[in-house]
Design a protein around this motif. Structure first.
Motif, PDB file in Angstrom:
ATOM      1  N   ALA A   1      40.549  36.640  36.524  1.00 47.17           N
ATOM      2  CA  ALA A   1      39.979  36.826  37.858  1.00 47.17           C
ATOM      3  C   ALA A   1      39.653  38.281  38.134  1.00 47.17           C
ATOM      4  O   ALA A   1      38.781  38.579  38.947  1.00 47.17           O
ATOM      5  N   ASN A   2      40.339  39.207  37.457  1.00 48.89           N
ATOM      6  CA  ASN A   2      40.085  40.623  37.719  1.00 48.89           C
ATOM      7  C   ASN A   2      39.082  41.239  36.749  1.00 48.89           C
ATOM      8  O   ASN A   2      38.916  42.452  36.722  1.00 48.89           O
ATOM      9  N   SER A   3      38.383  40.401  35.977  1.00 44.31           N
ATOM     10  CA  SER A   3      37.338  40.937  35.102  1.00 44.31           C
ATOM     11  C   SER A   3      36.172  41.416  35.964  1.00 44.31           C
ATOM     12  O   SER A   3      36.014  41.015  37.117  1.00 44.31           O
ATOM     13  N   ARG A   4      35.370  42.282  35.420  1.00 45.67           N
ATOM     14  CA  ARG A   4      34.208  42.800  36.159  1.00 45.67           C
ATOM     15  C   ARG A   4      33.324  41.644  36.641  1.00 45.67           C
ATOM     16  O   ARG A   4      32.898  41.616  37.789  1.00 45.67           O
ATOM     17  N   ASN A   5      33.054  40.701  35.771  1.00 47.60           N
ATOM     18  CA  ASN A   5      32.179  39.586  36.124  1.00 47.60           C
ATOM     19  C   ASN A   5      32.762  38.748  37.269  1.00 47.60           C
ATOM     20  O   ASN A   5      32.042  38.370  38.201  1.00 47.60           O
TER      21      ASN A   5
END
Length: 196
Positions: free
Chosen positions: A109-113
């Motif tokens: 959930a904390n990925s850039r995307n």
């Protein structure tokens, strides 16, 4: 006071949530304490009005939109696991964290995307996959309020759409939104330090 592991046993779905969100046991315990603080009636869920106690949201011009993001359409309450899953979008990225088996695991959930998708949904009010001029103006009004004239807001929206709208359909798709923010450090702008 008990150990972290004994207190962690009081947190619903703790092991699953740590695995899914990447939060540590200490982070999860802190979030559970905050959830319980907001849950004044001890019902095990929060309503949108419970978020009024969060000072940072009450000061944020789009705080209402952020609070709405915790709730699925038609849903009036949010439980602790759902609360944590939304907050995971704001978890700072760990620079040296290894992602073994990343092909099988869902994107965190904390990925850039995922952060960009979360931000995009704050603008895309009708959920049609595009940010229209009307939706962009609504957000600009909320963010800038009386600081600028309506004409200035319309000019800002027009310029933003002209710059981002690559397919010239007078709206901004997610791909266009993502491309327009390529040089923005979204990881920094959408991170909250949870153990302050």
């Amino acid at each position: 006071m008990g150990s972290s592991s004994s207190r962690l046993s009081n947190v619903p779905n703790s092991q699953e949530l740590m695995q899914e969100t990447g939060f540590s046991a200490a982070h999860l315990l802190r979030l559970y304490e905050r959830f319980q603080f907001l849950d004044k009636d001890n019902k095990g869920h929060l309503r949108s009005e419970d978020f009024e106690a969060v000072r940072e949201l009450s000061k944020n011009p789009i705080g209402d939109r952020i609070v709405e993001a915790f709730f699925l359409p038609g849903q009036e309450t949010v439980d602790f696991p759902s609360f944590v899953r939304v907050l995971a979008h704001f978890r700072p990225k760990e620079k040296n964290r290894s992602r073994e088996g990343a092909q099988q695991e869902p994107e965190p959930a904390n990925s850039r995307n995922q952060k960009l998708k979360f931000a995009f949904r704050l603008y895309d009010r009708d959920g049609d996959g595009k940010i229209s001029r009307v939706e962009l103006l609504q957000v600009l009004r909320e963010m800038l309020g009386m600081q600028v004239t309506e004409e200035q807001l319309e000019s800002i929206a027009e310029r933003a759409i002209q710059e981002a709208d690559l397919d010239k359909d007078d709206a901004i798709s997610f791909d266009e939104f993502r491309k327009s923010l390529e040089k923005v450090n979204i990881d920094h702008k959408m991170s909250i330090r949870f153990l302050k």
